[in-house]
Write a protein that holds these residues in place. Structure first.
Motif, PDB file in Angstrom:
ATOM      1  N   CYS A  83       0.829  -1.221   0.000  1.00 11.84           N
ATOM      2  CA  CYS A  83       0.000   0.000   0.000  1.00 11.84           C
ATOM      3  C   CYS A  83       0.860   1.266   0.000  1.00 11.84           C
ATOM      4  CB  CYS A  83      -0.928  -0.057   1.214  1.00 11.84           C
ATOM      5  SG  CYS A  83      -1.308   1.502   1.974  1.00 11.84           S
ATOM      6  N   LYS A  84       2.087   1.150   0.418  1.00 11.27           N
ATOM      7  CA  LYS A  84       3.050   2.256   0.480  1.00 11.27           C
ATOM      8  C   LYS A  84       2.625   3.381   1.435  1.00 11.27           C
ATOM      9  CE  LYS A  84       3.601   3.075  -4.036  1.00 11.27           C
ATOM     10  NZ  LYS A  84       4.186   3.733  -5.198  1.00 11.27           N
ATOM     11  N   GLY A  85       1.886   2.984   2.493  1.00 15.14           N
ATOM     12  CA  GLY A  85       1.629   3.948   3.568  1.00 15.14           C
ATOM     13  C   GLY A  85       0.555   4.982   3.286  1.00 15.14           C
ATOM     14  N   TRP A  86      -0.531   4.536   2.703  1.00 14.56           N
ATOM     15  CA  TRP A  86      -1.631   5.477   2.396  1.00 14.56           C
ATOM     16  C   TRP A  86      -2.068   6.261   3.637  1.00 14.56           C
ATOM     17  CZ3 TRP A  86      -6.743   5.911   4.005  1.00 14.56           C
ATOM     18  CH2 TRP A  86      -7.576   6.706   3.203  1.00 14.56           C
ATOM     19  N   GLU A 123      17.100  13.534  12.809  1.00 13.76           N
ATOM     20  CA  GLU A 123      18.008  12.837  11.886  1.00 13.76           C
ATOM     21  C   GLU A 123      17.269  11.823  11.016  1.00 13.76           C
ATOM     22  OE1 GLU A 123      20.963  11.241  14.482  1.00 13.76           O
ATOM     23  OE2 GLU A 123      22.145  13.104  14.497  1.00 13.76           O
ATOM     24  N   ARG A 124      16.073  11.436  11.420  1.00 17.92           N
ATOM     25  CA  ARG A 124      15.325  10.442  10.650  1.00 17.92           C
ATOM     26  C   ARG A 124      14.404  11.058   9.593  1.00 17.92           C
ATOM     27  NH1 ARG A 124      16.916   7.730  14.977  1.00 17.92           N
ATOM     28  NH2 ARG A 124      16.999   5.459  14.961  1.00 17.92           N
ATOM     29  N   CYS A 134       3.228  12.271   5.949  1.00 15.05           N
ATOM     30  CA  CYS A 134       3.969  12.497   7.196  1.00 15.05           C
ATOM     31  C   CYS A 134       5.438  12.854   6.916  1.00 15.05           C
ATOM     32  CB  CYS A 134       3.896  11.223   8.039  1.00 15.05           C
ATOM     33  SG  CYS A 134       4.855  11.309   9.558  1.00 15.05           S
ATOM     34  N   VAL A 135       5.979  13.673   7.761  1.00 15.63           N
ATOM     35  CA  VAL A 135       7.370  14.125   7.607  1.00 15.63           C
ATOM     36  C   VAL A 135       8.373  12.952   7.674  1.00 15.63           C
ATOM     37  CG1 VAL A 135       7.664  14.665  10.084  1.00 15.63           C
ATOM     38  CG2 VAL A 135       8.958  15.971   8.369  1.00 15.63           C
ATOM     39  N   PHE A 136       7.969  11.814   8.232  1.00 21.62           N
ATOM     40  CA  PHE A 136       8.853  10.641   8.288  1.00 21.62           C
ATOM     41  C   PHE A 136       8.533   9.607   7.205  1.00 21.62           C
ATOM     42  CE2 PHE A 136       8.801  12.175  12.750  1.00 21.62           C
ATOM     43  CZ  PHE A 136      10.153  12.435  12.883  1.00 21.62           C
ATOM     44  N   CYS A 142       8.060   4.209   6.566  1.00 18.90           N
ATOM     45  CA  CYS A 142       8.314   5.007   7.771  1.00 18.90           C
ATOM     46  C   CYS A 142       9.780   4.882   8.188  1.00 18.90           C
ATOM     47  CB  CYS A 142       7.415   4.507   8.899  1.00 18.90           C
ATOM     48  SG  CYS A 142       7.645   5.450  10.420  1.00 18.90           S
ATOM     49  N   THR A 143      10.403   6.018   8.475  1.00 21.90           N
ATOM     50  CA  THR A 143      11.815   5.980   8.857  1.00 21.90           C
ATOM     51  C   THR A 143      11.997   5.815  10.384  1.00 21.90           C
ATOM     52  OG1 THR A 143      11.863   8.386   8.980  1.00 21.90           O
ATOM     53  CG2 THR A 143      12.569   7.388   6.896  1.00 21.90           C
TER      54      THR A 143
END
Ligand code: SF4
Ligand code: SF4
Length: 192
Positions: A83-86, A123-124, A134-136, A142-143
């Motif tokens: 899904c690649k993080g919908w 740093e992530r 999301c910024v991550f 997800c980082t």
């Protein structure tokens, strides 16, 4: 295990295996702007402050929920990958982090001071991420690892994945189908 994913026609089925239907993130990857990192930093400062003023710091610590077990966990990981993080679109520049999450991280890593905890997050931030997500949320997902994520992120399932996780999980062949609009991606057949 390395997963390969296939683009399929929307009409193609799961070949007799149980189908888990999830959405599909179709956002574009773009460079992360310095403003986003700045907004995250400000949010982290506010969250660390909120942690310091919590009335019940021990009782308020955000729980660290484990992933679902074994095969169900494998299906869940595959679903979120295909899904690649919908659902990460709601994370904005805050990623649902708050004082309760900061308390969990500080308790688990007592050797780190507030500045070092901020660094851990900043740093992530990926150099490139999905536009408007999301910024991550980077190209590889997800980082943040689970220990740094909010409980919202660690416990959320979209309806298709949630129905599978909470329903009948005895099937020994599962195929994840992720799609929105014309584009559909499908996992290989997942087996225990
Ligand atoms: S929970 Fe559902 S929407 Fe969110 S990343 Fe996983 S499969 Fe995608
Ligand atoms: S922190 Fe990770 S799991 Fe949570 S919304 Fe952001 S990218 Fe998604």
């Amino acid at each position: 295990m390395e997963m390969q994913y296939f683009k399929v026609d929307a009409g193609e089925g799961a070949g007799g295996n149980q189908a888990v239907m999830v959405p599909l993130n179709q956002r574009a990857l773009v460079p992360t702007s310095p403003e986003r990192a700045r907004r995250l930093r400000r949010h982290l400062i506010a969250s660390l402050r909120a942690m310091r003023t919590m009335k019940d710091p021990k009782g308020s610590v955000s729980p660290l929920r484990p992933e679902p077990d074994e095969f169900v966990g494998k299906v869940a990981r595959a679903a979120c990958t295909v899904c690649k993080g919908w659902c990460c679109k709601g994370g904005g520049d805050h990623a649902y982090l708050d004082g309760r999450v900061m308390a969990r991280v500080r308790n688990a890593r007592t050797e780190l001071d507030a500045r070092a905890v901020m660094r851990l997050y900043v740093e992530r931030v990926p150099a490139a991420g999905y536009e408007g997500s999301c910024v991550f949320h980077g190209a590889e997902g997800c980082t943040l690892d689970r220990s740094l994520r909010s409980d919202v992120c660690n416990s959320y399932f979209c309806s298709g994945l949630g129905n599978y996780v909470k329903g009948d999980t005895t099937s020994t062949g599962v195929v994840v189908i992720a799609g929105e609009g014309a584009e559909v991606r499908m996992s290989p057949v997942l087996t225990p």
